[in-house]
Scaffold this motif. Structure first.
Motif, PDB file in Angstrom:
ATOM      1  N   ARG A 175      -0.717   4.513  -5.495  1.00 50.94           N
ATOM      2  CA  ARG A 175      -0.671   5.914  -5.913  1.00 50.94           C
ATOM      3  C   ARG A 175      -1.755   6.750  -5.224  1.00 50.94           C
ATOM      4  NH1 ARG A 175      -1.903   9.722  -9.819  1.00 50.94           N
ATOM      5  NH2 ARG A 175      -0.078  10.780 -10.683  1.00 50.94           N
ATOM      6  N   GLU A 176      -2.959   6.209  -5.103  1.00 47.27           N
ATOM      7  CA  GLU A 176      -4.062   6.942  -4.497  1.00 47.27           C
ATOM      8  C   GLU A 176      -3.779   7.256  -3.027  1.00 47.27           C
ATOM      9  OE1 GLU A 176      -8.884   6.538  -3.663  1.00 47.27           O
ATOM     10  OE2 GLU A 176      -7.861   5.084  -4.957  1.00 47.27           O
ATOM     11  N   ILE A 177      -3.262   6.282  -2.305  1.00 47.46           N
ATOM     12  CA  ILE A 177      -2.989   6.466  -0.879  1.00 47.46           C
ATOM     13  C   ILE A 177      -1.835   7.450  -0.676  1.00 47.46           C
ATOM     14  CG2 ILE A 177      -2.031   5.311   1.158  1.00 47.46           C
ATOM     15  CD1 ILE A 177      -3.739   2.884   0.457  1.00 47.46           C
ATOM     16  N   VAL A 178      -0.762   7.294  -1.429  1.00 48.89           N
ATOM     17  CA  VAL A 178       0.396   8.189  -1.275  1.00 48.89           C
ATOM     18  C   VAL A 178       0.039   9.613  -1.665  1.00 48.89           C
ATOM     19  CG1 VAL A 178       2.712   8.707  -2.112  1.00 48.89           C
ATOM     20  CG2 VAL A 178       2.096   6.347  -1.552  1.00 48.89           C
ATOM     21  N   LEU A 179      -0.729   9.778  -2.721  1.00 46.97           N
ATOM     22  CA  LEU A 179      -1.148  11.115  -3.150  1.00 46.97           C
ATOM     23  C   LEU A 179      -1.992  11.782  -2.066  1.00 46.97           C
ATOM     24  CD1 LEU A 179      -0.885  13.056  -5.526  1.00 46.97           C
ATOM     25  CD2 LEU A 179      -2.954  12.067  -6.499  1.00 46.97           C
ATOM     26  N   GLU A 180      -2.844  11.007  -1.428  1.00 46.55           N
ATOM     27  CA  GLU A 180      -3.664  11.539  -0.334  1.00 46.55           C
ATOM     28  C   GLU A 180      -2.779  11.984   0.828  1.00 46.55           C
ATOM     29  OE1 GLU A 180      -7.193  12.774   1.192  1.00 46.55           O
ATOM     30  OE2 GLU A 180      -7.071  11.642  -0.684  1.00 46.55           O
ATOM     31  N   ALA A 181      -1.745  11.213   1.106  1.00 45.97           N
ATOM     32  CA  ALA A 181      -0.850  11.526   2.225  1.00 45.97           C
ATOM     33  C   ALA A 181      -0.037  12.793   1.954  1.00 45.97           C
ATOM     34  CB  ALA A 181       0.082  10.347   2.491  1.00 45.97           C
ATOM     35  N   VAL A 182       0.560  12.907   0.771  1.00 46.12           N
ATOM     36  CA  VAL A 182       1.422  14.063   0.488  1.00 46.12           C
ATOM     37  C   VAL A 182       0.626  15.353   0.342  1.00 46.12           C
ATOM     38  CG1 VAL A 182       3.238  12.668  -0.562  1.00 46.12           C
ATOM     39  CG2 VAL A 182       1.457  13.681  -2.028  1.00 46.12           C
ATOM     40  N   ILE A 202       8.623  10.426   2.166  1.00 43.16           N
ATOM     41  CA  ILE A 202       9.689   9.567   2.705  1.00 43.16           C
ATOM     42  C   ILE A 202       9.241   8.108   2.763  1.00 43.16           C
ATOM     43  CG2 ILE A 202      11.050   9.056   4.786  1.00 43.16           C
ATOM     44  CD1 ILE A 202      11.007  12.042   5.403  1.00 43.16           C
ATOM     45  N   SER A 203       7.964   7.889   3.060  1.00 40.27           N
ATOM     46  CA  SER A 203       7.448   6.529   3.242  1.00 40.27           C
ATOM     47  C   SER A 203       6.920   5.902   1.958  1.00 40.27           C
ATOM     48  CB  SER A 203       6.331   6.533   4.290  1.00 40.27           C
ATOM     49  OG  SER A 203       6.797   7.068   5.518  1.00 40.27           O
ATOM     50  N   ALA A 204       6.897   6.665   0.875  1.00 41.97           N
ATOM     51  CA  ALA A 204       6.371   6.144  -0.388  1.00 41.97           C
ATOM     52  C   ALA A 204       7.352   5.167  -1.026  1.00 41.97           C
ATOM     53  CB  ALA A 204       6.084   7.293  -1.344  1.00 41.97           C
ATOM     54  N   SER A 205       6.847   4.333  -1.884  1.00 45.06           N
ATOM     55  CA  SER A 205       7.715   3.373  -2.583  1.00 45.06           C
ATOM     56  C   SER A 205       8.657   4.106  -3.537  1.00 45.06           C
ATOM     57  CB  SER A 205       6.859   2.389  -3.377  1.00 45.06           C
ATOM     58  OG  SER A 205       6.184   3.068  -4.435  1.00 45.06           O
ATOM     59  N   LYS A 206       9.710   3.428  -3.929  1.00 41.69           N
ATOM     60  CA  LYS A 206      10.685   4.021  -4.848  1.00 41.69           C
ATOM     61  C   LYS A 206      10.025   4.434  -6.159  1.00 41.69           C
ATOM     62  CE  LYS A 206      14.997   2.989  -7.289  1.00 41.69           C
ATOM     63  NZ  LYS A 206      16.042   1.952  -7.551  1.00 41.69           N
ATOM     64  N   GLU A 207       9.118   3.624  -6.626  1.00 42.73           N
ATOM     65  CA  GLU A 207       8.440   3.919  -7.892  1.00 42.73           C
ATOM     66  C   GLU A 207       7.638   5.208  -7.805  1.00 42.73           C
ATOM     67  OE1 GLU A 207       8.410   1.005  -6.341  1.00 42.73           O
ATOM     68  OE2 GLU A 207       9.697  -0.124  -7.732  1.00 42.73           O
ATOM     69  N   LEU A 208       6.970   5.446  -6.672  1.00 41.45           N
ATOM     70  CA  LEU A 208       6.143   6.643  -6.542  1.00 41.45           C
ATOM     71  C   LEU A 208       6.981   7.888  -6.268  1.00 41.45           C
ATOM     72  CD1 LEU A 208       2.979   5.341  -4.678  1.00 41.45           C
ATOM     73  CD2 LEU A 208       3.341   5.765  -7.111  1.00 41.45           C
ATOM     74  N   ARG A 209       8.198   7.692  -5.799  1.00 43.36           N
ATOM     75  CA  ARG A 209       9.092   8.855  -5.636  1.00 43.36           C
ATOM     76  C   ARG A 209       9.650   9.296  -6.980  1.00 43.36           C
ATOM     77  NH1 ARG A 209      13.243   6.994  -2.260  1.00 43.36           N
ATOM     78  NH2 ARG A 209      12.217   5.105  -1.534  1.00 43.36           N
ATOM     79  N   GLU A 210       9.311   8.537  -8.016  1.00 43.85           N
ATOM     80  CA  GLU A 210       9.650   8.915  -9.392  1.00 43.85           C
ATOM     81  C   GLU A 210       8.447   9.514 -10.108  1.00 43.85           C
ATOM     82  OE1 GLU A 210      10.953   5.281 -11.128  1.00 43.85           O
ATOM     83  OE2 GLU A 210      12.911   5.300 -10.158  1.00 43.85           O
ATOM     84  N   ASP A 211       7.307   9.561  -9.411  1.00 42.22           N
ATOM     85  CA  ASP A 211       6.060  10.065  -9.991  1.00 42.22           C
ATOM     86  C   ASP A 211       6.048  11.592  -9.889  1.00 42.22           C
ATOM     87  OD1 ASP A 211       3.235  11.012 -10.043  1.00 42.22           O
ATOM     88  OD2 ASP A 211       2.799   8.871 -10.257  1.00 42.22           O
ATOM     89  N   LEU A 252       0.810  -1.217   0.000  1.00 39.22           N
ATOM     90  CA  LEU A 252       0.000   0.000   0.000  1.00 39.22           C
ATOM     91  C   LEU A 252       0.845   1.270   0.000  1.00 39.22           C
ATOM     92  CD1 LEU A 252      -3.021  -0.972   2.261  1.00 39.22           C
ATOM     93  CD2 LEU A 252      -2.817  -0.995  -0.223  1.00 39.22           C
ATOM     94  N   ARG A 253       2.104   1.141   0.416  1.00 36.41           N
ATOM     95  CA  ARG A 253       2.996   2.305   0.284  1.00 36.41           C
ATOM     96  C   ARG A 253       3.361   2.533  -1.177  1.00 36.41           C
ATOM     97  NH1 ARG A 253       7.617   1.217   2.721  1.00 36.41           N
ATOM     98  NH2 ARG A 253       7.096  -0.653   3.913  1.00 36.41           N
ATOM     99  N   GLY A 254       2.950   1.581  -2.012  1.00 36.03           N
ATOM    100  CA  GLY A 254       3.132   1.723  -3.450  1.00 36.03           C
ATOM    101  C   GLY A 254       1.819   2.041  -4.153  1.00 36.03           C
ATOM    102  N   GLY A 274       9.520  21.819   0.822  1.00 35.75           N
ATOM    103  CA  GLY A 274      10.508  21.922  -0.245  1.00 35.75           C
ATOM    104  C   GLY A 274      11.689  20.982  -0.104  1.00 35.75           C
ATOM    105  N   TYR A 275      12.129  20.778   1.150  1.00 35.19           N
ATOM    106  CA  TYR A 275      13.310  19.953   1.389  1.00 35.19           C
ATOM    107  C   TYR A 275      13.108  18.491   0.987  1.00 35.19           C
ATOM    108  CZ  TYR A 275      10.962  17.974   5.447  1.00 35.19           C
ATOM    109  OH  TYR A 275      10.068  17.307   6.268  1.00 35.19           O
ATOM    110  N   ILE A 276      11.827  18.082   0.879  1.00 35.24           N
ATOM    111  CA  ILE A 276      11.543  16.674   0.570  1.00 35.24           C
ATOM    112  C   ILE A 276      11.965  16.334  -0.856  1.00 35.24           C
ATOM    113  CG2 ILE A 276       9.210  16.711  -0.397  1.00 35.24           C
ATOM    114  CD1 ILE A 276      10.492  14.469   2.469  1.00 35.24           C
ATOM    115  N   LEU A 277      12.397  17.322  -1.608  1.00 34.55           N
ATOM    116  CA  LEU A 277      12.953  17.070  -2.939  1.00 34.55           C
ATOM    117  C   LEU A 277      14.104  16.073  -2.836  1.00 34.55           C
ATOM    118  CD1 LEU A 277      12.909  17.915  -5.990  1.00 34.55           C
ATOM    119  CD2 LEU A 277      14.630  19.627  -5.396  1.00 34.55           C
ATOM    120  N   SER A 278      14.749  16.028  -1.680  1.00 31.22           N
ATOM    121  CA  SER A 278      15.868  15.107  -1.463  1.00 31.22           C
ATOM    122  C   SER A 278      15.454  13.645  -1.603  1.00 31.22           C
ATOM    123  CB  SER A 278      16.469  15.328  -0.071  1.00 31.22           C
ATOM    124  OG  SER A 278      15.498  15.075   0.934  1.00 31.22           O
ATOM    125  N   GLU A 279      14.163  13.353  -1.429  1.00 32.42           N
ATOM    126  CA  GLU A 279      13.672  11.979  -1.505  1.00 32.42           C
ATOM    127  C   GLU A 279      13.196  11.601  -2.907  1.00 32.42           C
ATOM    128  OE1 GLU A 279      13.873   9.850   1.016  1.00 32.42           O
ATOM    129  OE2 GLU A 279      14.791  11.418   2.229  1.00 32.42           O
TER     130      GLU A 279
END
Length: 284
Positions: free
Chosen positions: A57-64, A72-81, A53-55, A93-98
């Motif tokens: 998209r709907e859940i991660v988008l809701e969280a961010v 930080i908790s999203a899957s690697k694939e979604l950190r490329e989204d 579920l950390r992968g 802004g600093y979360i760009l590091s992830e």
């Protein structure tokens, strides 16, 4: 599941408030409806969701959308989204590091991040760290923040430090750190910005004098000058200051003599005194 849903729904909407999902069973942590309800009430809940579920998209988008730090908790694939990262950096802004390397090379994403936090420039791609418009924007954002802190400090509304600090110019590429206009943009708010300029600019007497004239701390500019021109810079600055004071009042200020002689004798070396360096060497 019904009890768990009620528990996560009762969790306070707060990044730092632990979600009830922390104490849930693996099955509940892998339940889409429960996790979605949890992140709506506490973005931190994403940290306790199953890997699957950390992968989502709907859940991660809701969280961010509630807290950019959730990336930080999203899957690697979604950190490329791109869309998800864009939502995240607008809130942190600093979360760009992830974010992935490809997203950190997206100018719109980086611009949004720098708008929120000028230090996000540190995590931009090398190509964008060489983008003049982006770097100048970051420098101006930092200048505005420095002015805000200085005003609050002056009004005794804050204990915020208004000392030398660090300039975001250090995140810029070599070409921009050798650009006189860009370096002067930095020095206008923080004299210490000169230390991140190219060696050629720091060794240019006329440029250092120009920087000192627009800087809030001229002496700091003299300190950051290359040792080969520091004495000449201080000598000329001293002569100009004396001439100006004589023209205005007919008197000279003793402190100017102190400043000049300290600089001329080499007391200012890399922002510290030789005596301090000697003491450190003796201690070692």
């Amino acid at each position: 599941p019904d009890v768990m849903m009620a528990a996560v729904s009762a969790t306070k909407l707060d990044w730092f408030f632990p979600s009830a999902l922390l104490h849930a069973s693996p099955a509940c942590r892998d339940n889409f409806d429960i996790v979605l309800g949890a992140v709506r009430h506490s973005p931190k809940a994403l940290e306790y969701a199953s890997e699957r579920l950390r992968g989502s998209r709907e859940i991660v988008l809701e969280a961010v959308k509630s807290s950019g730090s959730s990336l930080i908790s999203a899957s690697k694939e979604l950190r490329e989204d791109r869309e998800i990262v864009l939502e995240a950096v607008q809130r942190a802004g600093y979360i760009l590091s992830e974010a992935s390397e490809s997203v950190r090379n997206d100018k719109e994403v980086v611009t949004r991040a720098v708008t929120k936090d000028f230090w996000a420039l540190e995590y931009a791609s090398k190509a964008l760290q060489d983008d003049r418009d982006l770097v100048v924007m970051a420098l101006r954002r930092q200048a505005a923040e420095c002015a805000k802190k200085a005003k609050a400090h002056k009004n005794n509304q804050s204990r915020a430090s208004v000392g030398p600090g660090k300039s975001v110019l250090r995140c810029a590429g070599p070409e921009l750190r050798a650009n006189p206009e860009v370096v002067l943009e930095s020095v206008r708010s923080l004299a210490v910005g000169l230390c991140y300029a190219s060696p050629e600019l720091r060794a240019n007497k006329d440029f250092v004098l120009m920087a000192a004239r627009i800087s809030p701390s001229p002496i700091e500019c003299y300190r950051q000058a290359d040792p080969t021109v520091r004495a000449a810079v201080c000598r000329e600055a001293f002569d100009r200051a004396v001439a100006s004071r004589i023209a205005c009042t007919g008197e000279t200020a003793p402190i100017l003599n102190v400043v000049f002689h300290r600089c001329e004798s080499g007391c200012f070396v890399n922002g510290s005194s030789n005596s301090n360096s000697n003491n450190n060497n003796n201690n070692n």
